[in-house]
Scaffold this active site. Sequence first.
Site, short mmCIF file in Angstrom:
data_model
loop_
_atom_site.label_atom_id
_atom_site.label_comp_id
_atom_site.label_asym_id
_atom_site.label_seq_id
_atom_site.Cartn_x
_atom_site.Cartn_y
_atom_site.Cartn_z
N LYS A 152 2.48 5.45 1.21
CA LYS A 152 1.64 6.62 0.92
C LYS A 152 0.45 6.22 0.07
O LYS A 152 0.60 5.59 -0.98
CB LYS A 152 2.47 7.68 0.19
CG LYS A 152 1.69 8.87 -0.34
CD LYS A 152 2.59 9.78 -1.17
CE LYS A 152 1.79 10.85 -1.89
NZ LYS A 152 2.63 11.69 -2.78
N ASP A 184 -4.53 13.06 -6.22
CA ASP A 184 -3.80 14.23 -5.74
C ASP A 184 -4.02 15.40 -6.69
O ASP A 184 -3.36 15.50 -7.74
CB ASP A 184 -2.31 13.92 -5.62
CG ASP A 184 -1.53 15.12 -5.11
OD1 ASP A 184 -2.15 16.05 -4.57
OD2 ASP A 184 -0.29 15.11 -5.25
N LYS A 227 -2.11 21.36 -9.13
CA LYS A 227 -1.13 20.86 -10.08
C LYS A 227 -1.43 21.38 -11.49
O LYS A 227 -2.57 21.71 -11.81
CB LYS A 227 -1.16 19.32 -10.11
CG LYS A 227 -0.59 18.68 -8.87
CD LYS A 227 -0.61 17.18 -8.99
CE LYS A 227 0.03 16.53 -7.77
NZ LYS A 227 1.48 16.81 -7.66
N ASP A 269 -0.93 8.13 -7.19
CA ASP A 269 -0.23 8.62 -6.01
C ASP A 269 -0.46 7.74 -4.79
O ASP A 269 0.00 8.07 -3.70
CB ASP A 269 -0.67 10.06 -5.72
CG ASP A 269 0.46 10.90 -5.13
OD1 ASP A 269 1.62 10.49 -5.25
OD2 ASP A 269 0.16 11.95 -4.54
N ASP A 285 0.48 20.85 -1.91
CA ASP A 285 0.86 19.73 -2.78
C ASP A 285 1.95 18.88 -2.13
O ASP A 285 2.50 17.99 -2.77
CB ASP A 285 1.31 20.26 -4.14
CG ASP A 285 1.32 19.17 -5.19
OD1 ASP A 285 0.59 18.16 -5.02
OD2 ASP A 285 2.06 19.30 -6.19
N GLU A 327 1.23 16.97 0.33
CA GLU A 327 0.31 16.20 1.16
C GLU A 327 0.85 14.83 1.54
O GLU A 327 0.52 14.30 2.61
CB GLU A 327 -1.03 16.05 0.43
CG GLU A 327 -1.13 14.97 -0.63
CD GLU A 327 -0.10 15.05 -1.74
OE1 GLU A 327 0.39 13.98 -2.16
OE2 GLU A 327 0.24 16.16 -2.18
N ARG A 376 3.87 13.76 2.41
CA ARG A 376 4.70 13.72 3.61
C ARG A 376 3.88 13.99 4.88
O ARG A 376 4.26 13.56 5.96
CB ARG A 376 5.86 14.71 3.48
CG ARG A 376 5.47 16.17 3.47
CD ARG A 376 6.58 17.07 2.91
NE ARG A 376 6.82 16.79 1.50
CZ ARG A 376 7.69 17.46 0.76
NH1 ARG A 376 8.41 18.43 1.29
NH2 ARG A 376 7.86 17.16 -0.52
#
Length: 509
Positions: free
Chosen positions: A275, A280, A287, A298, A357, A359, A361
């Site tokens: 990933k 993020d 967030k 991230d 949030d 994102e 996956r």
Amino acid sequence: MATQPLFDSSRFDPERVALPGIESVRGIGKADAAVIGVVESNRHPTLIGTTSELESKAAKAGGGLLALLSARGATGEVGEVTELHLPALQLVAVGMGDDLDLRPEDLRRAAGLGVRQVMQAGSAEPRRIVISLDAGADGQVQAVAEGALLAASRFRKLSRVAESAPVETIGILGSNRSSARALAAARITAQAVAVARDWTNLPPNLLGPSDLAEQARGYLKDSKVELEILDEKALDKQGFGGILAVGGGSARPPRLLRLDYRPRGTKRHLVLVGKGITYDSGGFNLKPADSLLTMKHDMAGAADVIAATRAIAELGLGVHVTAYAPLAESMISGSAYRPGDVITTFDGTTVENTNSDCEGRIVLADALARTNQDDADMVVDIATLTGACVVALGPQIAGLMTSDDATADRLLDAAEAAGEEFWQLPITEHVRKLLPSPVADLRSKADRNGGALFAGAFLQHFVAEGTSWAHLDIAGPAWNASDAHDYVPAHATGMGVRTLIELAKSMAG
């Protein structure tokens, strides 16, 4: 007068992640510091790695080495550090417990703790350290060298203020000529971890998707790894709807990297997916403010697979490795994907975005679907995926979900050899029943209960049935929010790189 930039995102700079020299030595020589071990033996401390040179220096300081250390309170308890200042030498004795049958990880931690103690003293001149932990076997030598190098590795701050001098060389006392290969392997492994740490520590304004793609290009330039970079036009043409949706809100468009290392005669194919969310924000599911500062990390999974693939190639392992790094920046704008949107992924699966949030996956779904064209013997994805995994396992243990127990055993064996901690979590039928959406094939998130398990079930949907697959959720240990310890620094840790390398070793012909 223009000044030179502190970081050039358009090219990889190996000097940013330069490690100390590592070599086999026969004596203390001109070292500035030495590290030895202390074990508890029948409730009395016993030294590991003492030499006649050290005893001679101790005698000049007024006594036997063991007596001097005992007078300072050394007992051999694990993690204990006792320091002596001998003539022209800083001596650090590290407690190693009461078991003389030391695991490689015990040696890594002891070496790392000793080097960290030496570095804390600070110096205007580069330090030369000798480590004497009586590590005779090659596996032990490699573990000591890895721990020392990983502790000596540090993020070069984006500042023009001078820092204390780094460690210049590390000598492993007691190793022999046959250990040269082990020391070389340790350096390759530590360098890969250091690169992953460095990228993960960089601020998001300096490392967007195209920046990391260019960094990877420079990093892999002189290696045996081929690199393909798909830009936003290629992603659109080939149908990577998930990556495009997540990256659509940013002024910096997404990328997909495909790495391939294929030595002659290989029979096994390992496919890695990491990933790579370079920042993020959470998108429209923004967030909390306190979480935003560290969201540069991230992309740790992508950094891991890029660094591990080059290391696997440098080690000359006889396994075909393909790696994917979907890179995107998740931001809020008029073009950002919304909660309620339906996304079509690479394999045609439709996904209802129930939380922007989630994102990670979504981009992984595209890349995992692409791996179905690779005829892989095993597919492993690695990601800072869920806060739920951190809640379940704490900040130092990563989660592991797999297609079958044999795959789990292989990953856990690789992690143990690497000294990285994973704990297997289940994907149950109850969780799988939560995947369908009333408006699409799948939804990206259900309720918060069992969030890590739902994410694993979601990802598995995109892997061809019957494929040996593992999901590594490193959301906790990829970032150390506490103080540095043994060979683990504060902030980015590079967790996962060594496990991926060990996994490749286990599959090599």
